[in-house]
Design a protein around this motif. Structure first.
Motif, PDB file in Angstrom:
ATOM      1  N   GLU A 121       0.808  -1.218   0.000  1.00 14.70           N
ATOM      2  CA  GLU A 121       0.000   0.000   0.000  1.00 14.70           C
ATOM      3  C   GLU A 121       0.846   1.275   0.000  1.00 14.70           C
ATOM      4  O   GLU A 121       0.296   2.380  -0.009  1.00 14.70           O
ATOM      5  CB  GLU A 121      -0.939  -0.002   1.211  1.00 14.70           C
ATOM      6  CG  GLU A 121      -1.977  -1.110   1.179  1.00 14.70           C
ATOM      7  CD  GLU A 121      -2.940  -1.048   2.345  1.00 14.70           C
ATOM      8  OE1 GLU A 121      -2.958  -0.002   3.044  1.00 14.70           O
ATOM      9  OE2 GLU A 121      -3.667  -2.035   2.570  1.00 14.70           O
ATOM     10  N   LEU A 122       2.165   1.123   0.020  1.00 11.91           N
ATOM     11  CA  LEU A 122       3.051   2.290  -0.006  1.00 11.91           C
ATOM     12  C   LEU A 122       3.469   2.610  -1.432  1.00 11.91           C
ATOM     13  O   LEU A 122       3.674   1.702  -2.248  1.00 11.91           O
ATOM     14  CB  LEU A 122       4.304   2.045   0.832  1.00 11.91           C
ATOM     15  CG  LEU A 122       4.148   1.908   2.342  1.00 11.91           C
ATOM     16  CD1 LEU A 122       5.529   1.786   2.983  1.00 11.91           C
ATOM     17  CD2 LEU A 122       3.413   3.104   2.935  1.00 11.91           C
ATOM     18  N   ASN A 123       3.612   3.892  -1.718  1.00 12.97           N
ATOM     19  CA  ASN A 123       4.209   4.299  -2.978  1.00 12.97           C
ATOM     20  C   ASN A 123       5.718   4.190  -2.855  1.00 12.97           C
ATOM     21  O   ASN A 123       6.278   4.273  -1.766  1.00 12.97           O
ATOM     22  CB  ASN A 123       3.830   5.752  -3.312  1.00 12.97           C
ATOM     23  CG  ASN A 123       2.342   5.926  -3.500  1.00 12.97           C
ATOM     24  OD1 ASN A 123       1.687   5.077  -4.093  1.00 12.97           O
ATOM     25  ND2 ASN A 123       1.807   7.032  -2.989  1.00 12.97           N
ATOM     26  N   THR A 124       6.381   3.995  -3.980  1.00 15.16           N
ATOM     27  CA  THR A 124       7.844   3.945  -3.929  1.00 15.16           C
ATOM     28  C   THR A 124       8.430   5.335  -3.740  1.00 15.16           C
ATOM     29  O   THR A 124       9.585   5.473  -3.350  1.00 15.16           O
ATOM     30  CB  THR A 124       8.413   3.312  -5.213  1.00 15.16           C
ATOM     31  OG1 THR A 124       7.907   4.022  -6.355  1.00 15.16           O
ATOM     32  CG2 THR A 124       8.025   1.845  -5.302  1.00 15.16           C
ATOM     33  N   GLU A 125       7.659   6.380  -4.024  1.00 11.66           N
ATOM     34  CA  GLU A 125       8.126   7.758  -3.848  1.00 11.66           C
ATOM     35  C   GLU A 125       7.017   8.608  -3.221  1.00 11.66           C
ATOM     36  O   GLU A 125       5.825   8.379  -3.449  1.00 11.66           O
ATOM     37  CB  GLU A 125       8.542   8.383  -5.184  1.00 11.66           C
ATOM     38  CG  GLU A 125       9.761   7.730  -5.828  1.00 11.66           C
ATOM     39  CD  GLU A 125      10.146   8.421  -7.107  1.00 11.66           C
ATOM     40  OE1 GLU A 125       9.371   9.287  -7.579  1.00 11.66           O
ATOM     41  OE2 GLU A 125      11.211   8.085  -7.665  1.00 11.66           O
ATOM     42  N   LYS A 126       7.437   9.565  -2.409  1.00 18.61           N
ATOM     43  CA  LYS A 126       6.557  10.617  -1.887  1.00 18.61           C
ATOM     44  C   LYS A 126       5.388  10.095  -1.050  1.00 18.61           C
ATOM     45  O   LYS A 126       4.306  10.681  -1.022  1.00 18.61           O
ATOM     46  CB  LYS A 126       6.041  11.490  -3.033  1.00 18.61           C
ATOM     47  CG  LYS A 126       7.143  12.198  -3.805  1.00 18.61           C
ATOM     48  CD  LYS A 126       6.598  13.056  -4.921  1.00 18.61           C
ATOM     49  CE  LYS A 126       7.714  13.750  -5.683  1.00 18.61           C
ATOM     50  NZ  LYS A 126       7.209  14.560  -6.808  1.00 18.61           N
TER      51      LYS A 126
END
Length: 418
Positions: A87-92
């Motif tokens: 559920e995490l983005n790789t950026e920001k």
């Protein structure tokens, strides 16, 4: 009593890896949007972790075979946040933490009316909470020097640490892995500042392993201890104990806070500082060697150490120190103010069941000046799969400026030789 001083010298004079996924983001207070410095991010059921920098940013590198895991985000006084990596983005990615409402039961409150007796129990019974086995750690170390508010030197290293059992008389050992440095010698002017000890300076802040640097059976009686409002870490309640010296009984006076887990009575964290108000007493205190016409006054000395729980044992996890001092030189109109900061974060570790060792020839000396042991700066992919503490924007800016100056000097040399 031994003193917790890290001596300063004042002198004149890989390829990118593909077997991991990288996540980047920021941790903030969900109500105020305040950045949270040194918030911890850990991969569930592993010993892989990192922390946020002073601007709240983090980079977390996770092996591909762990991508179905969850990440635990924790900060003292806040509810722990758990989220699947998927559920995490790789950026920001923005992660919000919310302050915890903490209350102690009547039983807990009445158990320790005397804060000093609690602190004594923490240290006398530490074998119950601190693992008494050899542990092999991978850690990221950073050392920076600022003149006033401008970065003038940066040293970074991945180190291997062999932590010996608390019951062992063998010394902990550190091995230098990857390392790089960048120094703007023009900004350092005629004075160079060096920290003796390098990674050892932060490792010795592990006061459960090295209590002689601040709390011994004898020195504890020279402090006043009092309970503050309880707090929370990893969704568990902690006692908060303030300590201050009794008068001037000690050669060096420390003040600070201890955070003690209510259930296990393990030390979770400690934040403290050296009293430098008496300038005549602290003059040249942090200096091991200097010219005769130079006087050094410490303006600030701040220390921090954190521990993490694994199973029913607690392990050294993170520490930092910040030393600010003023350098006076005769016949110079303006004084120079320097801040020397170092921090070390354990990013992975394992109980040393295979009897790993660090060869004598590879061991760093406790007296090492790490900036003298390293040369050069490398490409952006230098660290590969290693977790590290994301650099502050000011550090990134300083690195870029120094790298540009190095390139200009190379171009001039080519032109001159051409």
């Amino acid at each position: 009593m031994s003193t917790l001083l890290f001596m300063v010298f004042v002198l004149f004079s890989l390829n990118a890896q593909t077997d991991f996924k990288e996540y980047q983001g920021k941790v903030i207070d969900g109500k105020t949007n305040k950045i949270l410095e040194a918030a911890s991010l850990s991969i569930n059921n592993t010993n892989i972790s990192t922390i946020t920098n002073s601007e709240g940013y983090f980079t977390l590198k996770v092996p591909n075979n762990k991508l179905d895991s969850k990440v635990l985000v924790s900060f003292l006084g806040y509810n722990t946040y758990v989220v699947p990596l998927s559920e995490l983005n790789t950026e920001k990615t923005i992660i919000e933490l919310f302050e915890a409402v903490t209350e102690l039961s009547a039983v807990n409150i009445s158990s320790y009316q005397n804060a000093e007796s609690l602190v004594r129990k923490v240290f006398s019974d530490k074998s119950v909470n601190v693992g008494d086995e050899s542990v092999f750690m991978t850690a990221f170390y950073r050392e920076t020097i600022k003149r006033r508010h401008r970065n003038v030197s940066l040293t970074e290293a991945v180190v291997n640490i062999l932590k010996q059992p608390n019951s062992s008389k063998q010394r902990d050992a550190i091995q230098l892995g990857k390392a790089r440095k960048s120094t703007d010698y023009k900004r350092l002017d005629t004075v160079s500042v060096k920290l003796q000890g390098g990674p050892f300076s932060t490792m010795y802040l592990d006061i459960m392993k090295y209590p002689e640097y601040i709390f011994t059976d004898e020195s504890i009686s020279s402090y006043n201890f009092s309970f503050n409002k309880p707090s929370t870490i990893n969704n568990r309640t902690v006692f908060v104990v303030d300590f201050t010296p009794k008068g001037n009984q000690l050669a060096l006076n420390y003040k600070g806070k201890l955070f003690i887990d209510v259930q296990s009575l393990a030390l979770v964290s400690a934040n403290y500082f050296l009293d430098v108000s008496n300038m005549s007493k602290t003059k040249n205190l942090l200096v091991k060697r200097k010219p005769s016409d130079v006087v050094v006054y410490p303006l600030e000395a701040i220390y921090k150490v954190d521990y993490k729980e694994k199973g029913d044992k607690w392990y050294y996890s993170y520490s930092n120190l910040s030393l600010t001092f003023k350098v006076n030189k005769k016949r110079q109109l303006f004084n120079k103010v320097y801040t020397l900061s170092s921090e070390m974060a354990v990013t992975d570790w394992e109980v040393n069941t295979t009897d790993k060792k660090i060869k004598n020839k590879d061991k760093l000396r406790p007296s090492i000046i790490i900036t003298d042991a390293i040369s050069g700066f490398s490409d952006p992919n230098f660290w590969g799969k290693y977790n590290l503490i994301e650099p502050d924007k000011s550090i990134e800016s300083a690195i870029n400026k120094i790298k540009k100056n190095i390139e200009k000097q190379k171009d001039k040399a080519k032109t001159a030789n051409g």
